[in-house]
Design an enzyme around this catalytic site. Structure first.
Site, PDB file in Angstrom:
ATOM      1  NE  ARG A 251     109.495   6.801  13.589  1.00  0.00           N
ATOM      2  CZ  ARG A 251     108.192   6.270  13.370  1.00  0.00           C
ATOM      3  NH1 ARG A 251     107.721   6.131  14.529  1.00  0.00           N
ATOM      4  NH2 ARG A 251     107.700   6.377  11.952  1.00  0.00           N
ATOM      5  CD  GLU A 371     114.107   5.619  10.680  1.00  0.00           C
ATOM      6  OE1 GLU A 371     113.106   5.008  11.323  1.00  0.00           O
ATOM      7  OE2 GLU A 371     115.294   4.999  10.514  1.00  0.00           O
TER       8      GLU A 371
HETATM    9  P1  TGC Z   1      98.057   2.851  13.317  1.00  0.00           P
HETATM   10  O1  TGC Z   1      96.595   1.999  12.900  1.00  0.00           O
HETATM   11  O2  TGC Z   1      98.107   4.052  14.228  1.00  0.00           O
HETATM   12  O3  TGC Z   1      98.826   1.549  13.887  1.00  0.00           O
HETATM   13  C1  TGC Z   1      98.825   0.379  13.402  1.00  0.00           C
HETATM   14  C2  TGC Z   1      99.409  -0.674  14.337  1.00  0.00           C
HETATM   15  O4  TGC Z   1     100.728  -0.342  14.620  1.00  0.00           O
HETATM   16  C3  TGC Z   1     100.656   0.073  16.102  1.00  0.00           C
HETATM   17  N1  TGC Z   1     101.891   1.194  16.413  1.00  0.00           N
HETATM   18  C4  TGC Z   1     102.989   0.870  16.695  1.00  0.00           C
HETATM   19  N2  TGC Z   1     103.505  -0.153  17.363  1.00  0.00           N
HETATM   20  C5  TGC Z   1     104.894   0.118  17.881  1.00  0.00           C
HETATM   21  N3  TGC Z   1     105.493   1.218  17.599  1.00  0.00           N
HETATM   22  C6  TGC Z   1     104.873   2.260  17.117  1.00  0.00           C
HETATM   23  N4  TGC Z   1     105.684   3.521  16.913  1.00  0.00           N
HETATM   24  C7  TGC Z   1     103.668   2.094  16.534  1.00  0.00           C
HETATM   25  N5  TGC Z   1     102.725   3.148  15.808  1.00  0.00           N
HETATM   26  C8  TGC Z   1     101.686   2.385  15.662  1.00  0.00           C
HETATM   27  C9  TGC Z   1      99.408   0.416  16.350  1.00  0.00           C
HETATM   28  O5  TGC Z   1      99.242   0.187  17.836  1.00  0.00           O
HETATM   29  C10 TGC Z   1      98.670  -0.579  15.722  1.00  0.00           C
HETATM   30  O6  TGC Z   1      98.727  -1.931  16.073  1.00  0.00           O
HETATM   31  P2  TGC Z   1      97.654  -2.993  16.251  1.00  0.00           P
HETATM   32  O7  TGC Z   1      98.269  -4.195  16.858  1.00  0.00           O
HETATM   33  O8  TGC Z   1      96.408  -2.349  17.080  1.00  0.00           O
HETATM   34  O9  TGC Z   1      97.345  -3.251  14.749  1.00  0.00           O
HETATM   35  O10 TGC Z   1      98.483   3.004  11.947  1.00  0.00           O
HETATM   36  P3  TGC Z   1      98.472   4.191  10.782  1.00  0.00           P
HETATM   37  O11 TGC Z   1      98.191   3.613   9.452  1.00  0.00           O
HETATM   38  O12 TGC Z   1      97.023   5.132  11.264  1.00  0.00           O
HETATM   39  O13 TGC Z   1      99.645   5.009  10.784  1.00  0.00           O
HETATM   40  C11 TGC Z   1     100.224   5.366  11.962  1.00  0.00           C
HETATM   41  C12 TGC Z   1     101.376   6.329  11.633  1.00  0.00           C
HETATM   42  C13 TGC Z   1     101.383   7.520  10.898  1.00  0.00           C
HETATM   43  C14 TGC Z   1     101.970   6.643  12.889  1.00  0.00           C
HETATM   44  C15 TGC Z   1     102.538   5.628  11.084  1.00  0.00           C
HETATM   45  O14 TGC Z   1     102.184   4.836  10.106  1.00  0.00           O
HETATM   46  C16 TGC Z   1     103.994   6.385  10.737  1.00  0.00           C
HETATM   47  O15 TGC Z   1     104.611   6.128  11.501  1.00  0.00           O
HETATM   48  N6  TGC Z   1     104.215   6.806   9.734  1.00  0.00           N
HETATM   49  C17 TGC Z   1     105.491   7.375   9.229  1.00  0.00           C
HETATM   50  C18 TGC Z   1     106.093   6.314   8.074  1.00  0.00           C
HETATM   51  C19 TGC Z   1     107.552   6.153   8.473  1.00  0.00           C
HETATM   52  O16 TGC Z   1     108.057   6.544   9.651  1.00  0.00           O
HETATM   53  N7  TGC Z   1     108.256   5.544   7.507  1.00  0.00           N
HETATM   54  C20 TGC Z   1     109.726   5.246   7.950  1.00  0.00           C
HETATM   55  C21 TGC Z   1     110.123   4.295   6.635  1.00  0.00           C
HETATM   56  S1  TGC Z   1     111.906   3.870   7.268  1.00  0.00           S
HETATM   57  C22 TGC Z   1     112.983   5.069   6.991  1.00  0.00           C
HETATM   58  O17 TGC Z   1     112.567   6.254   6.859  1.00  0.00           O
HETATM   59  C23 TGC Z   1     114.302   4.712   7.219  1.00  0.00           C
HETATM   60  S2  TGC Z   1     115.463   5.913   7.056  1.00  0.00           S
HETATM   61  C24 TGC Z   1     116.598   5.043   7.474  1.00  0.00           C
HETATM   62  C25 TGC Z   1     118.096   5.821   7.657  1.00  0.00           C
HETATM   63  O18 TGC Z   1     118.770   5.875   6.369  1.00  0.00           O
HETATM   64  O19 TGC Z   1     118.312   6.037   8.649  1.00  0.00           O
HETATM   65  P1  FAD Z   2     104.657  11.875   2.029  1.00  0.00           P
HETATM   66  O1  FAD Z   2     104.074  11.103   2.990  1.00  0.00           O
HETATM   67  O2  FAD Z   2     104.007  12.403   0.671  1.00  0.00           O
HETATM   68  O3  FAD Z   2     104.407  13.288   2.762  1.00  0.00           O
HETATM   69  C1  FAD Z   2     104.487  14.720   2.086  1.00  0.00           C
HETATM   70  C2  FAD Z   2     104.460  15.872   3.092  1.00  0.00           C
HETATM   71  O4  FAD Z   2     102.820  15.763   3.552  1.00  0.00           O
HETATM   72  C3  FAD Z   2     105.252  15.789   4.369  1.00  0.00           C
HETATM   73  O5  FAD Z   2     105.521  17.094   4.611  1.00  0.00           O
HETATM   74  C4  FAD Z   2     104.508  14.974   5.257  1.00  0.00           C
HETATM   75  O6  FAD Z   2     104.638  15.460   6.725  1.00  0.00           O
HETATM   76  C5  FAD Z   2     102.880  15.687   4.735  1.00  0.00           C
HETATM   77  N1  FAD Z   2     101.948  14.614   5.319  1.00  0.00           N
HETATM   78  C6  FAD Z   2     101.527  13.427   4.896  1.00  0.00           C
HETATM   79  N2  FAD Z   2     100.673  12.878   5.580  1.00  0.00           N
HETATM   80  C7  FAD Z   2      99.968  14.110   6.453  1.00  0.00           C
HETATM   81  C8  FAD Z   2      99.009  14.151   7.492  1.00  0.00           C
HETATM   82  N3  FAD Z   2      98.137  13.037   7.622  1.00  0.00           N
HETATM   83  N4  FAD Z   2      98.787  15.318   7.998  1.00  0.00           N
HETATM   84  C9  FAD Z   2      99.850  16.491   7.800  1.00  0.00           C
HETATM   85  N5  FAD Z   2     100.823  16.418   6.760  1.00  0.00           N
HETATM   86  C10 FAD Z   2     100.744  15.220   6.193  1.00  0.00           C
HETATM   87  N6  FAD Z   2     112.040   4.495   3.734  1.00  0.00           N
HETATM   88  C11 FAD Z   2     112.127   3.104   3.885  1.00  0.00           C
HETATM   89  O7  FAD Z   2     111.139   2.316   4.165  1.00  0.00           O
HETATM   90  N7  FAD Z   2     113.517   2.585   4.050  1.00  0.00           N
HETATM   91  C12 FAD Z   2     114.543   3.533   4.052  1.00  0.00           C
HETATM   92  O8  FAD Z   2     115.832   2.884   4.155  1.00  0.00           O
HETATM   93  C13 FAD Z   2     114.486   4.724   3.780  1.00  0.00           C
HETATM   94  N8  FAD Z   2     115.646   5.559   3.520  1.00  0.00           N
HETATM   95  C14 FAD Z   2     115.346   6.731   3.246  1.00  0.00           C
HETATM   96  C15 FAD Z   2     116.439   7.608   3.003  1.00  0.00           C
HETATM   97  C16 FAD Z   2     116.150   8.965   2.330  1.00  0.00           C
HETATM   98  C17 FAD Z   2     117.606   9.685   1.996  1.00  0.00           C
HETATM   99  C18 FAD Z   2     115.042   9.344   2.416  1.00  0.00           C
HETATM  100  C19 FAD Z   2     114.793  10.666   2.089  1.00  0.00           C
HETATM  101  C20 FAD Z   2     113.873   8.957   2.533  1.00  0.00           C
HETATM  102  C21 FAD Z   2     114.135   7.369   3.150  1.00  0.00           C
HETATM  103  N9  FAD Z   2     112.882   6.799   3.400  1.00  0.00           N
HETATM  104  C22 FAD Z   2     113.156   5.353   3.473  1.00  0.00           C
HETATM  105  C23 FAD Z   2     111.581   6.998   2.927  1.00  0.00           C
HETATM  106  C24 FAD Z   2     111.099   7.940   4.117  1.00  0.00           C
HETATM  107  O9  FAD Z   2     110.682   7.070   5.237  1.00  0.00           O
HETATM  108  C25 FAD Z   2     109.591   8.720   3.672  1.00  0.00           C
HETATM  109  O10 FAD Z   2     110.244   9.542   2.510  1.00  0.00           O
HETATM  110  C26 FAD Z   2     109.028   9.540   4.545  1.00  0.00           C
HETATM  111  O11 FAD Z   2     108.375   8.527   5.497  1.00  0.00           O
HETATM  112  C27 FAD Z   2     107.811  10.317   4.136  1.00  0.00           C
HETATM  113  O12 FAD Z   2     107.281   9.895   3.068  1.00  0.00           O
HETATM  114  P2  FAD Z   2     107.020  10.623   1.386  1.00  0.00           P
HETATM  115  O13 FAD Z   2     108.547  11.065   1.221  1.00  0.00           O
HETATM  116  O14 FAD Z   2     106.279   9.568   0.602  1.00  0.00           O
HETATM  117  O15 FAD Z   2     106.127  11.861   1.923  1.00  0.00           O
END
Ligand code: TGC
Ligand code: FAD
Length: 391
Positions: A251, A371
């Site tokens: 990020r 992300e």
């Molecule tokens: P929560 O209970 O709040 O946290 C679980 C544990 O994780 C710790 N934690 C962190 N640690 C390090 N860095 C952070 N940013 C952290 N955020 C939370 C937290 O302290 C806890 O630790 P522990 O030891 O107490 O267990 O978890 P939650 O289930 O309520 O969810 C929190 C939330 C929503 C913030 C998190 O799950 C989230 O960030 N959701 C978004 C998912 C996301 O970003 N997915 C990305 C997938 S990868 C991707 O998109 C790659 S794109 C690549 C590209 O092409 O560039």
């Molecule tokens: P959802 O979680 O279903 O969310 C849908 C909508 O609901 C969003 O607007 C969201 O903000 C909203 N929403 C969800 N929860 C809440 C809440 N609690 N309160 C308010 N609003 C909420 N993932 C990987 O692991 N690895 C990768 O390499 C990777 N690459 C990617 C590449 C591309 C091109 C794309 C598009 C995605 C990629 N992702 C990857 C996945 C990406 O991280 C997810 O798409 C992203 O985290 C959102 O998840 P979702 O698409 O399932 O949306």
């Protein structure tokens, strides 16, 4: 307008905050983007194609694992250098920055931080050189923003682990040699596993027909009773904080990267508005054009200062995850708005592939989602301010 005319906006003389080494790194990546990305990126997007030669070249210019120690094939650079590399790559295209983000922060970083010494020595040098491509599997078909509820699981079978489940929307999915897969063990604890492409029961498929990030490969990872050797578990981390720590690094890179996309749009619009005449005057002479340009430059300058300061905090290991969320959210939103506004300055020409705005705008629709979505990062800030989780 020629690509070599690009002039990066630097209204607050932020260049003065950079070392000579930073500027050298930035300029060499800028040259590579002008030579290897800009001339073919429009065609690559039309063809839905990530060029394999980019991987080797990204390795050569130090874009894979810039902050990983040289002992493991990295370059041992600081966080500002990493940010500048991402900025220049995303000026070319978000897909190229994505390739470097995933490889560096989501594949090399977890192996370096949480892997065994044997894993580091086995995997990192080939990832750094671009000989091997990596992918990061966290998101699942039914769990995106809430990865903690993932259902991908592995069982301990004595001499190996047995992995079942699926990951979706994974960058590099069908071209990866190794995959960092986050899955739950029998106690429900999230662990990281290194899954090689040849493991039996592992399948990957590309997701086609995207209107965004067309020069990046995105796809599904499927694990059908995959036997994972025990030495392939990452020993150094347990729980969701493992993948989330990797996301902090990626990020951060995005917060820098999108500044490059915004600068490309602003610079193109500024030059076009000075050349194109309507009503007998350059577009730049109209107050409404000047309003757009002034607001763009203000937002770019704020974003540049935000990431520079974040980089210095990261160099001291003091940046918090919430500070990173704020920068990612603000800067992607800024870049998307600038892509749209600069596109308007070009009128009809702005929708063509002769100019980068539409492509950047379409890419940024993914960047604002992956992300962590725009709204999830807002909730992370809200949680940090109030201490109350609103997820
Ligand atoms: P929560 O209970 O709040 O946290 C679980 C544990 O994780 C710790 N934690 C962190 N640690 C390090 N860095 C952070 N940013 C952290 N955020 C939370 C937290 O302290 C806890 O630790 P522990 O030891 O107490 O267990 O978890 P939650 O289930 O309520 O969810 C929190 C939330 C929503 C913030 C998190 O799950 C989230 O960030 N959701 C978004 C998912 C996301 O970003 N997915 C990305 C997938 S990868 C991707 O998109 C790659 S794109 C690549 C590209 O092409 O560039
Ligand atoms: P959802 O979680 O279903 O969310 C849908 C909508 O609901 C969003 O607007 C969201 O903000 C909203 N929403 C969800 N929860 C809440 C809440 N609690 N309160 C308010 N609003 C909420 N993932 C990987 O692991 N690895 C990768 O390499 C990777 N690459 C990617 C590449 C591309 C091109 C794309 C598009 C995605 C990629 N992702 C990857 C996945 C990406 O991280 C997810 O798409 C992203 O985290 C959102 O998840 P979702 O698409 O399932 O949306």
């Amino acid at each position: 307008m020629s690509k070599t005319q690009y002039k990066q906006p630097d209204y607050y003389q932020i260049d003065e905050l950079l070392t000579d080494e930073h500027k050298l790194i930035r300029d060499s990546v800028r040259d590579w983007v002008d030579r290897s990305v800009k001339p073919i990126i429009d065609e690559s997007c039309h063809e839905h194609k990530f060029h394999k030669h980019w991987s080797r070249e990204l390795g050569e210019i130090g874009a894979f694992g810039p902050y990983i120690p040289e002992k493991y094939g990295g370059f041992g650079l600081d966080q500002i250098s990493y940010g500048l590399i991402m900025q220049e790559l995303e000026r070319g295209d978000s897909a190229v920055r994505s390739a470097a983000s995933v490889q560096s922060s989501l594949v090399m970083y977890p192996i370096y931080k949480f892997g065994s010494e044997a894993q580091r020595l086995k995997y990192l040098p080939k990832l750094a050189s671009g000989e091997h491509i990596g992918a990061f599997g966290l998101t699942e078909p039914n769990h995106g923003s809430d990865p903690g509820r993932m259902i991908t699981r592995f069982e301990d079978k004595g001499d190996h682990y047995l992995l079942n489940g699926a990951k979706m929307w994974i960058t590099n999915a069908s071209i990866s040699d190794i995959n960092i897969v986050w899955a739950k063990d029998e106690q429900g604890i999230v662990r990281g596993l290194i899954v090689e492409k040849d493991f039996e029961g592992f399948h990957a498929h590309e997701t086609l027909k995207k209107w965004s990030l067309r020069a990046s490969v995105t796809g599904e990872l499927i694990f059908d009773n995959v036997k994972v050797p025990k030495e392939n578990i990452l020993p150094g981390v347990k729980g969701l904080r493992g993948p989330l720590k990797c996301l902090n690094s990626a990020r951060y890179g995005i917060a820098w990267g999108v500044v490059g996309a915004a600068c490309d749009c602003y610079d193109t619009a500024l030059r076009y508005s000075l050349e194109r005449k309507q009503f007998g005057k350059p577009l730049a002479a109209f107050q409404l054009t000047q309003k757009k340009l002034s607001e763009m430059l203000t937002e770019i300058t704020k974003a540049q200062l935000l990431v520079w300061r974040l980089g210095t905090l990261r160099n001291d290991d003091r940046a918090t995850p919430s500070q990173i969320s704020m920068a990612k959210r603000n800067n992607v939103d800024m870049a998307l708005k600038i892509a749209r506004s600069s596109r308007q300055i070009l009128g009809a020409m702005g929708i063509t592939g002769d100019f980068p705005m539409m492509r950047h705008a379409m890419n940024l629709e993914s960047v604002i989602t992956y992300e962590g979505t725009h709204d999830i990062h807002l909730l992370i800030t809200g949680y940090d301010i109030t201490g109350i989780s609103a997820f």
